[in-house]
Scaffold this active site. Structure first.
Site, PDB file in Angstrom:
ATOM      1  N   ASP A 192       6.361   6.416  -7.720  1.00 42.47           N
ATOM      2  CA  ASP A 192       6.070   7.532  -8.369  1.00 42.47           C
ATOM      3  C   ASP A 192       7.380   8.851  -8.920  1.00 42.47           C
ATOM      4  O   ASP A 192       6.501   9.302 -10.037  1.00 42.47           O
ATOM      5  CB  ASP A 192       6.486   8.173  -6.791  1.00 42.47           C
ATOM      6  CG  ASP A 192       5.447   8.502  -5.781  1.00 42.47           C
ATOM      7  OD1 ASP A 192       3.905   9.028  -6.576  1.00 42.47           O
ATOM      8  OD2 ASP A 192       5.587   8.554  -4.774  1.00 42.47           O
TER       9      ASP A 192
ATOM     10  N   SER B 190       1.545  -1.734  -7.073  1.00 46.47           N
ATOM     11  CA  SER B 190       1.014  -2.918  -7.968  1.00 46.47           C
ATOM     12  C   SER B 190      -0.169  -3.814  -7.322  1.00 46.47           C
ATOM     13  O   SER B 190       0.806  -4.408  -7.229  1.00 46.47           O
ATOM     14  CB  SER B 190       2.393  -3.873  -8.580  1.00 46.47           C
ATOM     15  OG  SER B 190       3.727  -3.976  -7.205  1.00 46.47           O
TER      16      SER B 190
ATOM     17  N   GLY C  18     -10.467   6.539  -6.268  1.00 46.43           N
ATOM     18  CA  GLY C  18      -9.889   5.100  -6.834  1.00 46.43           C
ATOM     19  C   GLY C  18      -8.604   4.923  -5.581  1.00 46.43           C
ATOM     20  O   GLY C  18      -7.603   4.796  -6.755  1.00 46.43           O
TER      21      GLY C  18
ATOM     22  N   GLY D 299       6.757   2.004   3.425  1.00 42.62           N
ATOM     23  CA  GLY D 299       7.681   2.003   3.212  1.00 42.62           C
ATOM     24  C   GLY D 299       8.211   1.662   2.011  1.00 42.62           C
ATOM     25  O   GLY D 299       9.498   0.998   2.461  1.00 42.62           O
TER      26      GLY D 299
ATOM     27  N   LEU E 248       0.513  -1.614  -0.121  1.00 43.52           N
ATOM     28  CA  LEU E 248      -0.477  -0.064  -0.102  1.00 43.52           C
ATOM     29  C   LEU E 248       0.920   1.072  -0.205  1.00 43.52           C
ATOM     30  O   LEU E 248       1.869   1.232  -0.184  1.00 43.52           O
ATOM     31  CB  LEU E 248      -0.973  -0.287   1.122  1.00 43.52           C
ATOM     32  CG  LEU E 248      -2.032  -1.298   1.804  1.00 43.52           C
ATOM     33  CD1 LEU E 248      -2.351  -1.738   2.853  1.00 43.52           C
ATOM     34  CD2 LEU E 248      -3.032  -0.694   0.404  1.00 43.52           C
TER      35      LEU E 248
ATOM     36  N   ARG F 257      -2.669   1.119 -14.505  1.00 43.51           N
ATOM     37  CA  ARG F 257      -2.216   0.352 -13.537  1.00 43.51           C
ATOM     38  C   ARG F 257      -1.471  -0.526 -14.152  1.00 43.51           C
ATOM     39  O   ARG F 257      -0.530  -0.485 -14.023  1.00 43.51           O
ATOM     40  CB  ARG F 257      -1.704   0.135 -12.445  1.00 43.51           C
ATOM     41  CG  ARG F 257      -3.049   1.566 -11.534  1.00 43.51           C
ATOM     42  CD  ARG F 257      -3.871   0.671  -9.766  1.00 43.51           C
ATOM     43  NE  ARG F 257      -4.721   1.852  -9.872  1.00 43.51           N
ATOM     44  CZ  ARG F 257      -4.006   2.833  -8.363  1.00 43.51           C
ATOM     45  NH1 ARG F 257      -3.236   2.335  -8.034  1.00 43.51           N
ATOM     46  NH2 ARG F 257      -5.204   3.263  -7.592  1.00 43.51           N
TER      47      ARG F 257
ATOM     48  N   ARG G  72       6.050   7.965 -12.513  1.00 48.59           N
ATOM     49  CA  ARG G  72       5.480   9.058 -12.800  1.00 48.59           C
ATOM     50  C   ARG G  72       5.860  10.270 -14.027  1.00 48.59           C
ATOM     51  O   ARG G  72       5.181  10.609 -13.899  1.00 48.59           O
ATOM     52  CB  ARG G  72       4.118   8.636 -12.521  1.00 48.59           C
ATOM     53  CG  ARG G  72       3.433   7.393 -12.228  1.00 48.59           C
ATOM     54  CD  ARG G  72       2.183   7.313 -10.889  1.00 48.59           C
ATOM     55  NE  ARG G  72       1.370   5.799 -11.284  1.00 48.59           N
ATOM     56  CZ  ARG G  72       0.407   5.632 -11.913  1.00 48.59           C
ATOM     57  NH1 ARG G  72       0.664   6.267 -12.547  1.00 48.59           N
ATOM     58  NH2 ARG G  72       0.398   3.984 -11.724  1.00 48.59           N
TER      59      ARG G  72
HETATM   60  N1  LIG Z   1      -5.460   6.616  -6.655  1.00 47.35           N
HETATM   61  C1  LIG Z   1      -3.525   6.768  -6.642  1.00 47.35           C
HETATM   62  N2  LIG Z   1      -3.480   4.763  -6.079  1.00 47.35           N
HETATM   63  C2  LIG Z   1      -2.414   4.700  -5.478  1.00 47.35           C
HETATM   64  N3  LIG Z   1      -1.723   6.129  -5.277  1.00 47.35           N
HETATM   65  C3  LIG Z   1      -1.825   7.180  -6.108  1.00 47.35           C
HETATM   66  C4  LIG Z   1      -3.374   7.031  -6.047  1.00 47.35           C
HETATM   67  N4  LIG Z   1      -2.424   8.104  -6.898  1.00 47.35           N
HETATM   68  C5  LIG Z   1      -1.662   8.982  -6.119  1.00 47.35           C
HETATM   69  N5  LIG Z   1      -1.369   8.028  -6.044  1.00 47.35           N
HETATM   70  C6  LIG Z   1       0.412   8.187  -5.791  1.00 47.35           C
HETATM   71  O1  LIG Z   1       1.017   7.592  -7.121  1.00 47.35           O
HETATM   72  C7  LIG Z   1       2.251   6.362  -5.799  1.00 47.35           C
HETATM   73  C8  LIG Z   1       1.889   5.072  -6.500  1.00 47.35           C
HETATM   74  O2  LIG Z   1       2.308   5.193  -8.517  1.00 47.35           O
HETATM   75  P1  LIG Z   1       2.729   3.575  -8.328  1.00 47.35           P
HETATM   76  O3  LIG Z   1       3.226   3.518  -9.803  1.00 47.35           O
HETATM   77  O4  LIG Z   1       3.509   2.574  -7.019  1.00 47.35           O
HETATM   78  O5  LIG Z   1       0.988   2.379  -8.512  1.00 47.35           O
HETATM   79  S1  LIG Z   1       0.916   1.493  -9.243  1.00 47.35           S
HETATM   80  O6  LIG Z   1       1.471   0.382  -9.000  1.00 47.35           O
HETATM   81  O7  LIG Z   1       0.098   1.707 -10.441  1.00 47.35           O
HETATM   82  O8  LIG Z   1      -0.658   0.819  -8.490  1.00 47.35           O
HETATM   83  C9  LIG Z   1       1.745   6.321  -4.596  1.00 47.35           C
HETATM   84  O9  LIG Z   1       3.141   6.468  -3.996  1.00 47.35           O
HETATM   85  P2  LIG Z   1       3.724   5.491  -3.050  1.00 47.35           P
HETATM   86  O10 LIG Z   1       2.855   6.125  -1.795  1.00 47.35           O
HETATM   87  O11 LIG Z   1       4.605   5.668  -2.944  1.00 47.35           O
HETATM   88  O12 LIG Z   1       3.047   4.215  -2.689  1.00 47.35           O
HETATM   89  C10 LIG Z   1       0.942   7.785  -4.452  1.00 47.35           C
HETATM   90  O13 LIG Z   1       1.672   8.812  -3.919  1.00 47.35           O
HETATM   91  N1  LIG Z   2      10.264   0.855   8.788  1.00 46.63           N
HETATM   92  C1  LIG Z   2      10.207   2.076   9.052  1.00 46.63           C
HETATM   93  N2  LIG Z   2       9.495   2.961  10.759  1.00 46.63           N
HETATM   94  C2  LIG Z   2       9.213   3.747  10.891  1.00 46.63           C
HETATM   95  N3  LIG Z   2       8.828   4.596  10.202  1.00 46.63           N
HETATM   96  C3  LIG Z   2       9.018   4.115   7.987  1.00 46.63           C
HETATM   97  C4  LIG Z   2       9.289   2.639   8.373  1.00 46.63           C
HETATM   98  N4  LIG Z   2       9.479   2.444   6.564  1.00 46.63           N
HETATM   99  C5  LIG Z   2       8.407   3.354   6.537  1.00 46.63           C
HETATM  100  N5  LIG Z   2       8.079   5.212   7.062  1.00 46.63           N
HETATM  101  C6  LIG Z   2       7.720   5.974   7.037  1.00 46.63           C
HETATM  102  O1  LIG Z   2       6.701   5.932   6.466  1.00 46.63           O
HETATM  103  C7  LIG Z   2       6.290   6.451   5.708  1.00 46.63           C
HETATM  104  C8  LIG Z   2       6.392   5.928   4.251  1.00 46.63           C
HETATM  105  O2  LIG Z   2       7.039   5.732   3.619  1.00 46.63           O
HETATM  106  P1  LIG Z   2       6.981   4.986   2.089  1.00 46.63           P
HETATM  107  O3  LIG Z   2       8.235   4.291   2.017  1.00 46.63           O
HETATM  108  O4  LIG Z   2       7.504   6.776   2.086  1.00 46.63           O
HETATM  109  O5  LIG Z   2       5.938   4.392   1.718  1.00 46.63           O
HETATM  110  P2  LIG Z   2       5.970   3.792   0.351  1.00 46.63           P
HETATM  111  O6  LIG Z   2       6.831   4.208  -0.209  1.00 46.63           O
HETATM  112  O7  LIG Z   2       5.596   2.546   0.610  1.00 46.63           O
HETATM  113  O8  LIG Z   2       4.277   4.703  -0.098  1.00 46.63           O
HETATM  114  C9  LIG Z   2       7.276   7.262   5.375  1.00 46.63           C
HETATM  115  O9  LIG Z   2       7.642   8.866   6.415  1.00 46.63           O
HETATM  116  C10 LIG Z   2       8.856   6.922   6.210  1.00 46.63           C
HETATM  117  O10 LIG Z   2       9.367   7.944   6.586  1.00 46.63           O
END
Ligand SMILES: Nc1ncnc2c1ncn2[C@@H]1O[C@H](COP(=O)(O)OS(=O)(=O)O)[C@@H](OP(=O)(O)O)[C@H]1O
Ligand SMILES: Nc1ncnc2c1ncn2[C@@H]1O[C@H](COP(=O)(O)OP(=O)(O)O)[C@@H](O)[C@H]1O
Length: 208
Positions: A67, A111, A160, A42, A38, A84, A70
């Site tokens: 991210d 993913s 979504g 992390g 999700l 996606r 994109r």
């Molecule tokens: N609708 C929606 N759902 C999920 N995520 C969203 C959405 N809109 C924007 N974002 C931002 O886009 C990042 C995810 O991109 P990804 O390329 O990893 O997504 S995917 O694998 O195609 O589902 C994701 O980054 P991470 O937080 O690092 O996972 C979000 O910051």
């Molecule tokens: N193992 C961990 N312990 C504490 N905080 C974490 C850990 N992993 C991630 N975080 C914190 O959680 C938030 C989301 O992490 P991030 O790596 O950006 O997640 P994702 O890439 O899945 O969106 C960030 O603020 C990061 O510093």
């Protein structure tokens, strides 16, 4: 083969310097570490931590972060299911090239669909696709809300959003699962240690 997809009259070109030579040069084996989970689970933190640990051991890895991609390669894609799927397919193809180059390619994307991840696995030789599941509860990811996106999704301002009103299909047979211990998330270095130990045990950190 001269017809592939929509292209006809095309031929595969071989080069005398191949994957094995590149792996020897780097003293490592190319592979794909695919981190799924999700938003906020992390993924990027783990990817950076693994990348740093491998670098400190003299091993070359490269991160493909959803991210970031994109912003360029995939900037024509949104978040509907077909987009996606195409996002994952493209990153799978790029990851395959990095692995063929001899690198440890760390792909970090939500993913959400099992079939899309499985399609990437099928692109690579057996065992060279290492699926890492960030098994963190939605409540933790939402409480972190590093980018404020969950708040917007709960308010209906993003439609979504994975985990809120869009699906996330957990892996059934991943190689590595990262989860909380007694309700505590392991530190990034501990999470990375789990991945690097796996790579070490499976022989990816040497070329033979
Ligand atoms: N609708 C929606 N759902 C999920 N995520 C969203 C959405 N809109 C924007 N974002 C931002 O886009 C990042 C995810 O991109 P990804 O390329 O990893 O997504 S995917 O694998 O195609 O589902 C994701 O980054 P991470 O937080 O690092 O996972 C979000 O910051
Ligand atoms: N193992 C961990 N312990 C504490 N905080 C974490 C850990 N992993 C991630 N975080 C914190 O959680 C938030 C989301 O992490 P991030 O790596 O950006 O997640 P994702 O890439 O899945 O969106 C960030 O603020 C990061 O510093």
């Amino acid at each position: 083969m001269s017809t592939v997809g929509n292209s006809t009259n095309i031929f595969w070109q071989e080069c005398p310097v191949g994957r094995l030579e590149r792996q020897k040069l780097l003293n490592q084996k190319g592979c794909v570490v695919w981190i799924t989970g999700l938003s906020g689970s992390g993924k990027s933190t783990l990817a950076c931590s693994v990348n740093r640990e491998l670098y400190s051991r003299g091993k070359l890895s490269y991160i493909l972060d959803g991210d970031n991609l994109r912003h360029g390669l995939n900037k024509d894609l949104g978040f509907k299911a077909e987009d996606r799927t195409e996002n994952i397919r493209r990153v799978g193809e790029v990851a395959k090239l990095f692995a063929d180059a001899g690198l440890i390619c760390i792909a970090s994307l939500i993913s959400p669909y099992r079939k899309d991840r499985d399609a990437c696995r099928a692109m690579l030789p057996a065992s060279n696709f290492i699926e890492v599941f960030m098994n963190m509860p939605l409540e933790l990811c939402e409480a972190r809300d590093a980018k404020g996106l969950y708040k917007l999704a709960r308010a209906g301002k993003i439609k979504g959003f994975t985990g809120i009103d869009d699906p996330y299909e957990q892996p059934l047979n991943c190689e590595i699962e990262i989860k909380q211990n007694d309700g505590i998330c392991p530190a990034p270095s501990a999470m990375a240690g789990q991945v690097v130990s796996y790579l070490e045990d499976k022989g990816y950190l040497h070329d033979n």
